[in-house]
Design a protein around this motif. Structure first.
Motif, PDB file in Angstrom:
ATOM      1  N   ARG A  99     -52.435  83.173 -22.773  1.00 36.36           N
ATOM      2  CA  ARG A  99     -52.787  82.136 -22.209  1.00 36.36           C
ATOM      3  C   ARG A  99     -53.342  82.772 -20.740  1.00 36.36           C
ATOM      4  O   ARG A  99     -54.696  82.897 -20.209  1.00 36.36           O
ATOM      5  CB  ARG A  99     -52.392  80.936 -21.957  1.00 36.36           C
ATOM      6  CG  ARG A  99     -52.854  79.843 -20.978  1.00 36.36           C
ATOM      7  CD  ARG A  99     -52.018  78.593 -20.572  1.00 36.36           C
ATOM      8  NE  ARG A  99     -50.990  79.065 -19.999  1.00 36.36           N
ATOM      9  CZ  ARG A  99     -51.085  79.257 -18.536  1.00 36.36           C
ATOM     10  NH1 ARG A  99     -52.283  79.276 -18.009  1.00 36.36           N
ATOM     11  NH2 ARG A  99     -50.082  79.470 -17.757  1.00 36.36           N
ATOM     12  N   LEU A 100     -52.459  83.450 -20.013  1.00 35.40           N
ATOM     13  CA  LEU A 100     -52.594  84.093 -18.581  1.00 35.40           C
ATOM     14  C   LEU A 100     -53.825  85.407 -19.042  1.00 35.40           C
ATOM     15  O   LEU A 100     -54.746  85.403 -18.167  1.00 35.40           O
ATOM     16  CB  LEU A 100     -51.312  84.952 -18.520  1.00 35.40           C
ATOM     17  CG  LEU A 100     -50.227  83.870 -17.802  1.00 35.40           C
ATOM     18  CD1 LEU A 100     -49.158  84.596 -17.502  1.00 35.40           C
ATOM     19  CD2 LEU A 100     -51.142  83.153 -16.683  1.00 35.40           C
ATOM     20  N   GLU A 101     -53.672  86.002 -20.178  1.00 38.10           N
ATOM     21  CA  GLU A 101     -54.681  86.976 -20.411  1.00 38.10           C
ATOM     22  C   GLU A 101     -56.024  86.504 -20.678  1.00 38.10           C
ATOM     23  O   GLU A 101     -56.932  87.053 -20.161  1.00 38.10           O
ATOM     24  CB  GLU A 101     -54.211  87.799 -21.681  1.00 38.10           C
ATOM     25  CG  GLU A 101     -55.235  89.151 -22.082  1.00 38.10           C
ATOM     26  CD  GLU A 101     -55.043  90.231 -21.060  1.00 38.10           C
ATOM     27  OE1 GLU A 101     -56.028  91.185 -20.890  1.00 38.10           O
ATOM     28  OE2 GLU A 101     -54.162  90.248 -20.117  1.00 38.10           O
ATOM     29  N   GLY A 102     -56.004  85.424 -21.335  1.00 35.71           N
ATOM     30  CA  GLY A 102     -57.275  84.732 -21.553  1.00 35.71           C
ATOM     31  C   GLY A 102     -57.809  84.422 -20.167  1.00 35.71           C
ATOM     32  O   GLY A 102     -59.192  84.376 -19.703  1.00 35.71           O
ATOM     33  N   ASP A 103     -57.102  83.580 -19.281  1.00 31.80           N
ATOM     34  CA  ASP A 103     -57.546  83.232 -18.057  1.00 31.80           C
ATOM     35  C   ASP A 103     -58.178  84.411 -17.301  1.00 31.80           C
ATOM     36  O   ASP A 103     -59.072  84.266 -16.635  1.00 31.80           O
ATOM     37  CB  ASP A 103     -56.297  82.516 -17.270  1.00 31.80           C
ATOM     38  CG  ASP A 103     -55.999  81.069 -17.819  1.00 31.80           C
ATOM     39  OD1 ASP A 103     -56.763  80.473 -18.677  1.00 31.80           O
ATOM     40  OD2 ASP A 103     -54.913  80.668 -17.483  1.00 31.80           O
ATOM     41  N   ARG A 104     -57.395  85.411 -17.282  1.00 31.64           N
ATOM     42  CA  ARG A 104     -57.601  86.733 -16.535  1.00 31.64           C
ATOM     43  C   ARG A 104     -59.049  87.205 -16.967  1.00 31.64           C
ATOM     44  O   ARG A 104     -60.048  87.605 -16.106  1.00 31.64           O
ATOM     45  CB  ARG A 104     -56.613  87.855 -16.820  1.00 31.64           C
ATOM     46  CG  ARG A 104     -56.839  88.999 -15.632  1.00 31.64           C
ATOM     47  CD  ARG A 104     -56.058  90.217 -16.005  1.00 31.64           C
ATOM     48  NE  ARG A 104     -56.115  90.501 -17.365  1.00 31.64           N
ATOM     49  CZ  ARG A 104     -56.744  91.540 -17.782  1.00 31.64           C
ATOM     50  NH1 ARG A 104     -57.887  91.885 -17.010  1.00 31.64           N
ATOM     51  NH2 ARG A 104     -56.713  91.971 -18.933  1.00 31.64           N
ATOM     52  N   LEU A 105     -59.425  87.365 -18.358  1.00 36.39           N
ATOM     53  CA  LEU A 105     -60.406  87.760 -19.173  1.00 36.39           C
ATOM     54  C   LEU A 105     -61.486  86.743 -18.655  1.00 36.39           C
ATOM     55  O   LEU A 105     -62.633  87.214 -18.275  1.00 36.39           O
ATOM     56  CB  LEU A 105     -60.307  87.830 -20.423  1.00 36.39           C
ATOM     57  CG  LEU A 105     -59.566  88.959 -21.120  1.00 36.39           C
ATOM     58  CD1 LEU A 105     -59.230  88.944 -22.540  1.00 36.39           C
ATOM     59  CD2 LEU A 105     -60.050  90.256 -20.397  1.00 36.39           C
ATOM     60  N   MET A 106     -61.295  85.272 -18.410  1.00 37.08           N
ATOM     61  CA  MET A 106     -62.359  84.505 -18.072  1.00 37.08           C
ATOM     62  C   MET A 106     -62.838  84.684 -16.954  1.00 37.08           C
ATOM     63  O   MET A 106     -63.872  84.770 -16.363  1.00 37.08           O
ATOM     64  CB  MET A 106     -61.716  82.819 -18.285  1.00 37.08           C
ATOM     65  CG  MET A 106     -62.376  82.085 -18.277  1.00 37.08           C
ATOM     66  SD  MET A 106     -64.002  81.958 -19.499  1.00 37.08           S
ATOM     67  CE  MET A 106     -63.168  81.116 -20.870  1.00 37.08           C
ATOM     68  N   GLU A 107     -61.763  84.800 -15.938  1.00 37.00           N
ATOM     69  CA  GLU A 107     -62.022  85.087 -14.379  1.00 37.00           C
ATOM     70  C   GLU A 107     -63.093  86.532 -14.210  1.00 37.00           C
ATOM     71  O   GLU A 107     -63.895  86.341 -13.732  1.00 37.00           O
ATOM     72  CB  GLU A 107     -60.869  85.449 -13.652  1.00 37.00           C
ATOM     73  CG  GLU A 107     -60.170  83.993 -13.314  1.00 37.00           C
ATOM     74  CD  GLU A 107     -60.997  82.945 -12.755  1.00 37.00           C
ATOM     75  OE1 GLU A 107     -61.784  83.422 -11.669  1.00 37.00           O
ATOM     76  OE2 GLU A 107     -60.904  81.705 -12.916  1.00 37.00           O
ATOM     77  N   GLU A 108     -62.616  87.331 -14.954  1.00 36.76           N
ATOM     78  CA  GLU A 108     -63.275  88.706 -14.746  1.00 36.76           C
ATOM     79  C   GLU A 108     -64.817  88.411 -15.452  1.00 36.76           C
ATOM     80  O   GLU A 108     -65.549  89.152 -14.835  1.00 36.76           O
ATOM     81  CB  GLU A 108     -62.675  89.532 -15.885  1.00 36.76           C
ATOM     82  CG  GLU A 108     -61.498  90.348 -15.074  1.00 36.76           C
ATOM     83  CD  GLU A 108     -60.745  91.485 -16.229  1.00 36.76           C
ATOM     84  OE1 GLU A 108     -61.346  91.837 -17.161  1.00 36.76           O
ATOM     85  OE2 GLU A 108     -59.762  91.930 -15.488  1.00 36.76           O
ATOM     86  N   MET A 109     -64.828  87.961 -16.732  1.00 36.06           N
ATOM     87  CA  MET A 109     -66.143  87.598 -16.975  1.00 36.06           C
ATOM     88  C   MET A 109     -66.988  86.503 -16.035  1.00 36.06           C
ATOM     89  O   MET A 109     -67.989  86.717 -15.881  1.00 36.06           O
ATOM     90  CB  MET A 109     -66.058  86.525 -18.438  1.00 36.06           C
ATOM     91  CG  MET A 109     -65.494  87.693 -19.707  1.00 36.06           C
ATOM     92  SD  MET A 109     -66.406  89.119 -19.830  1.00 36.06           S
ATOM     93  CE  MET A 109     -67.830  88.454 -20.675  1.00 36.06           C
TER      94      MET A 109
END
Length: 166
Positions: A99-109
């Motif tokens: 979930r944290l990795e997904g949130d981080r990737l979402m923010e980067e995107m």
């Protein structure tokens, strides 16, 4: 004499021989036989005692093995419970990391999209500015064909810039 009644001399010698044989047996045979019978009785008694002890030890071993087996079952249940808790914790940690990795990737995107959006807007503005300048240049060339109109336009623009800077 007859066949059924023995002769007194034969009877005497039979009693004497019987007495001698009985004496010899009583002196040498019976003690050995009695000793062997007593030894055999003692061996049987010892064997029965050993069998009782073996049965008692077997019962103790059986009770102890049941106790050890119960402990092993308890240990197995504890290990399985611990393994289940560890598995659940690992799954929960993995889900949290995902979930944290997904949130981080979402923010980067989102940042990347915002950067690309700004870049596209700048590029569009630059192209619009170039087109506007090109169009304005063509319009001005057609309007300002002579030198007098050009000088009037330059003077007016300079005056506007001076007034706007005040």
């Amino acid at each position: 004499m007859g066949l059924l009644t023995p002769d007194p001399g034969l009877l005497f010698w039979m009693v004497v021989v019987f007495g001698i044989v009985f004496f010899l047996l009583a002196k040498y045979g019976f003690p050995v036989i009695i000793k062997m019978v007593d030894d055999r009785k003692a061996y049987i008694d010892n064997s029965l005692k050993a069998a009782r002890e073996a049965n008692a030890q077997l019962a103790n071993v059986k009770a102890e093995s049941e106790k050890i087996l119960a402990q092993a079952h308890e240990e197995q249940a504890r290990i399985l419970k611990s393994a289940t808790e560890t598995r659940d914790r690992i799954i929960k940690d993995a889900q949290e990391k995902a979930r944290l990795e997904g949130d981080r990737l979402m923010e980067e995107m989102k940042k990347q999209i915002e950067t690309e959006k700004e870049s596209a807007i700048r590029d569009i503005r630059r192209q619009v500015a170039l087109l506007s300048v090109g169009v304005a240049e063509k319009v001005i060339r057609t309007k300002l064909a002579d030198a007098k109109e050009q000088t009037e336009l330059i003077s007016r623009l300079v005056d506007e810039m001076v007034e706007s800077s005040k």
